[in-house]
Write a protein that holds these residues in place. Structure first.
Motif, PDB file in Angstrom:
ATOM      1  N   LEU A   8      79.922  63.764   1.711  1.00  0.00           N
ATOM      2  CA  LEU A   8      79.883  62.609   0.809  1.00  0.00           C
ATOM      3  C   LEU A   8      81.286  62.228   0.331  1.00  0.00           C
ATOM      4  O   LEU A   8      81.631  61.045   0.263  1.00  0.00           O
ATOM      5  CB  LEU A   8      78.970  62.895  -0.381  1.00  0.00           C
ATOM      6  N   GLY A   9      82.093  63.234   0.009  1.00  0.00           N
ATOM      7  CA  GLY A   9      83.464  62.969  -0.418  1.00  0.00           C
ATOM      8  C   GLY A   9      84.278  62.289   0.668  1.00  0.00           C
ATOM      9  O   GLY A   9      85.010  61.325   0.394  1.00  0.00           O
ATOM     10  N   TYR A  10      84.145  62.752   1.876  1.00  0.00           N
ATOM     11  CA  TYR A  10      84.889  62.149   2.986  1.00  0.00           C
ATOM     12  C   TYR A  10      84.394  60.737   3.291  1.00  0.00           C
ATOM     13  O   TYR A  10      85.181  59.872   3.680  1.00  0.00           O
ATOM     14  CB  TYR A  10      84.830  63.031   4.231  1.00  0.00           C
ATOM     15  N   ILE A  11      83.103  60.490   3.119  1.00  0.00           N
ATOM     16  CA  ILE A  11      82.588  59.132   3.322  1.00  0.00           C
ATOM     17  C   ILE A  11      83.202  58.181   2.302  1.00  0.00           C
ATOM     18  O   ILE A  11      83.664  57.087   2.655  1.00  0.00           O
ATOM     19  CB  ILE A  11      81.044  59.114   3.247  1.00  0.00           C
ATOM     20  N   VAL A  12      83.228  58.595   1.038  1.00  0.00           N
ATOM     21  CA  VAL A  12      83.808  57.751  -0.011  1.00  0.00           C
ATOM     22  C   VAL A  12      85.291  57.505   0.250  1.00  0.00           C
ATOM     23  O   VAL A  12      85.765  56.357   0.209  1.00  0.00           O
ATOM     24  CB  VAL A  12      83.591  58.392  -1.405  1.00  0.00           C
ATOM     25  N   ILE A  13      86.028  58.561   0.534  1.00  0.00           N
ATOM     26  CA  ILE A  13      87.462  58.414   0.798  1.00  0.00           C
ATOM     27  C   ILE A  13      87.690  57.564   2.040  1.00  0.00           C
ATOM     28  O   ILE A  13      88.585  56.708   2.067  1.00  0.00           O
ATOM     29  CB  ILE A  13      88.126  59.802   0.955  1.00  0.00           C
ATOM     30  N   GLY A  14      86.879  57.761   3.066  1.00  0.00           N
ATOM     31  CA  GLY A  14      87.009  56.980   4.288  1.00  0.00           C
ATOM     32  C   GLY A  14      86.807  55.501   4.044  1.00  0.00           C
ATOM     33  O   GLY A  14      87.570  54.666   4.546  1.00  0.00           O
ATOM     34  N   ILE A  15      85.789  55.158   3.268  1.00  0.00           N
ATOM     35  CA  ILE A  15      85.541  53.744   2.969  1.00  0.00           C
ATOM     36  C   ILE A  15      86.712  53.153   2.194  1.00  0.00           C
ATOM     37  O   ILE A  15      87.177  52.058   2.506  1.00  0.00           O
ATOM     38  CB  ILE A  15      84.221  53.583   2.192  1.00  0.00           C
ATOM     39  N   ILE A  16      87.194  53.881   1.212  1.00  0.00           N
ATOM     40  CA  ILE A  16      88.298  53.384   0.385  1.00  0.00           C
ATOM     41  C   ILE A  16      89.570  53.193   1.215  1.00  0.00           C
ATOM     42  O   ILE A  16      90.309  52.224   1.021  1.00  0.00           O
ATOM     43  CB  ILE A  16      88.565  54.343  -0.795  1.00  0.00           C
ATOM     44  N   GLU A  17      89.839  54.088   2.139  1.00  0.00           N
ATOM     45  CA  GLU A  17      91.095  54.056   2.887  1.00  0.00           C
ATOM     46  C   GLU A  17      91.023  53.264   4.192  1.00  0.00           C
ATOM     47  O   GLU A  17      91.998  52.621   4.577  1.00  0.00           O
ATOM     48  CB  GLU A  17      91.551  55.489   3.195  1.00  0.00           C
ATOM     49  N   MET A  31      94.353  54.253  13.845  1.00  0.00           N
ATOM     50  CA  MET A  31      94.155  55.311  14.823  1.00  0.00           C
ATOM     51  C   MET A  31      94.737  56.632  14.326  1.00  0.00           C
ATOM     52  O   MET A  31      94.071  57.670  14.367  1.00  0.00           O
ATOM     53  CB  MET A  31      94.791  54.941  16.164  1.00  0.00           C
ATOM     54  N   LEU A  32      95.963  56.598  13.831  1.00  0.00           N
ATOM     55  CA  LEU A  32      96.597  57.802  13.322  1.00  0.00           C
ATOM     56  C   LEU A  32      95.835  58.358  12.126  1.00  0.00           C
ATOM     57  O   LEU A  32      95.571  59.562  12.045  1.00  0.00           O
ATOM     58  CB  LEU A  32      98.047  57.525  12.934  1.00  0.00           C
ATOM     59  N   TYR A  33      95.458  57.490  11.203  1.00  0.00           N
ATOM     60  CA  TYR A  33      94.712  57.922  10.030  1.00  0.00           C
ATOM     61  C   TYR A  33      93.380  58.541  10.431  1.00  0.00           C
ATOM     62  O   TYR A  33      92.979  59.572   9.892  1.00  0.00           O
ATOM     63  CB  TYR A  33      94.477  56.745   9.073  1.00  0.00           C
ATOM     64  N   SER A  34      92.701  57.926  11.390  1.00  0.00           N
ATOM     65  CA  SER A  34      91.401  58.441  11.825  1.00  0.00           C
ATOM     66  C   SER A  34      91.517  59.822  12.454  1.00  0.00           C
ATOM     67  O   SER A  34      90.678  60.694  12.214  1.00  0.00           O
ATOM     68  CB  SER A  34      90.761  57.476  12.819  1.00  0.00           C
ATOM     69  N   ILE A  35      92.561  60.032  13.245  1.00  0.00           N
ATOM     70  CA  ILE A  35      92.762  61.344  13.866  1.00  0.00           C
ATOM     71  C   ILE A  35      93.018  62.408  12.801  1.00  0.00           C
ATOM     72  O   ILE A  35      92.383  63.469  12.800  1.00  0.00           O
ATOM     73  CB  ILE A  35      93.905  61.292  14.891  1.00  0.00           C
ATOM     74  N   LEU A  36      93.942  62.128  11.900  1.00  0.00           N
ATOM     75  CA  LEU A  36      94.249  63.092  10.843  1.00  0.00           C
ATOM     76  C   LEU A  36      93.057  63.310   9.919  1.00  0.00           C
ATOM     77  O   LEU A  36      92.774  64.429   9.489  1.00  0.00           O
ATOM     78  CB  LEU A  36      95.470  62.631  10.045  1.00  0.00           C
ATOM     79  N   PHE A  37      92.347  62.237   9.612  1.00  0.00           N
ATOM     80  CA  PHE A  37      91.161  62.296   8.759  1.00  0.00           C
ATOM     81  C   PHE A  37      90.085  63.162   9.417  1.00  0.00           C
ATOM     82  O   PHE A  37      89.445  63.983   8.767  1.00  0.00           O
ATOM     83  CB  PHE A  37      90.656  60.871   8.516  1.00  0.00           C
ATOM     84  N   PHE A  41      88.634  66.660   8.112  1.00  0.00           N
ATOM     85  CA  PHE A  41      87.193  66.762   7.874  1.00  0.00           C
ATOM     86  C   PHE A  41      86.614  68.007   8.539  1.00  0.00           C
ATOM     87  O   PHE A  41      85.860  68.758   7.923  1.00  0.00           O
ATOM     88  CB  PHE A  41      86.486  65.504   8.383  1.00  0.00           C
ATOM     89  N   VAL A  42      86.973  68.229   9.776  1.00  0.00           N
ATOM     90  CA  VAL A  42      86.458  69.393  10.504  1.00  0.00           C
ATOM     91  C   VAL A  42      86.894  70.687   9.822  1.00  0.00           C
ATOM     92  O   VAL A  42      86.088  71.597   9.620  1.00  0.00           O
ATOM     93  CB  VAL A  42      86.915  69.363  11.987  1.00  0.00           C
ATOM     94  N   ILE A  43      88.156  70.763   9.430  1.00  0.00           N
ATOM     95  CA  ILE A  43      88.654  71.960   8.747  1.00  0.00           C
ATOM     96  C   ILE A  43      87.932  72.160   7.422  1.00  0.00           C
ATOM     97  O   ILE A  43      87.545  73.280   7.076  1.00  0.00           O
ATOM     98  CB  ILE A  43      90.182  71.885   8.561  1.00  0.00           C
ATOM     99  N   SER A  44      87.710  71.088   6.685  1.00  0.00           N
ATOM    100  CA  SER A  44      87.018  71.187   5.399  1.00  0.00           C
ATOM    101  C   SER A  44      85.583  71.672   5.568  1.00  0.00           C
ATOM    102  O   SER A  44      85.110  72.516   4.803  1.00  0.00           O
ATOM    103  CB  SER A  44      87.011  69.832   4.689  1.00  0.00           C
TER     104      SER A  44
END
Length: 70
Positions: A8-17, A31-37, A41-44
């Motif tokens: 849920l946190g990543y969804i909110v941050i993803g929408i905002i960013e 593209m760069l943001y999506s890769i790092l994001f 996400f996977v690590i989290s």
């Protein structure tokens, strides 16, 4: 339960960013943001599941020593 909160946190941050990047048509940044994001996400999620993730310090140290030559 913690994994659900992480998602849920990543969804909110993803929408905002991500939405402003799409609106401004910044494809490279998106593209760069999506890769790092995605990596973050996977690590989290893995940490939330209790998976022990190895530290990258040793491989980084080896690369630095190779470059420096010590």
């Amino acid at each position: 339960m913690i994994v659900v909160l992480i998602i849920l946190g990543y969804i909110v941050i993803g929408i905002i960013e991500i939405v402003p990047l799409v609106k401004k048509n910044q494809k490279r940044e998106l593209m760069l943001y999506s890769i790092l994001f995605g990596v973050a996400f996977v690590i989290s999620v893995l940490l939330g599941l209790g998976v022990k993730i190895p530290s990258p310090a040793k491989p980084i140290e080896k690369v630095v020593r190779m470059v420096i030559g010590k």
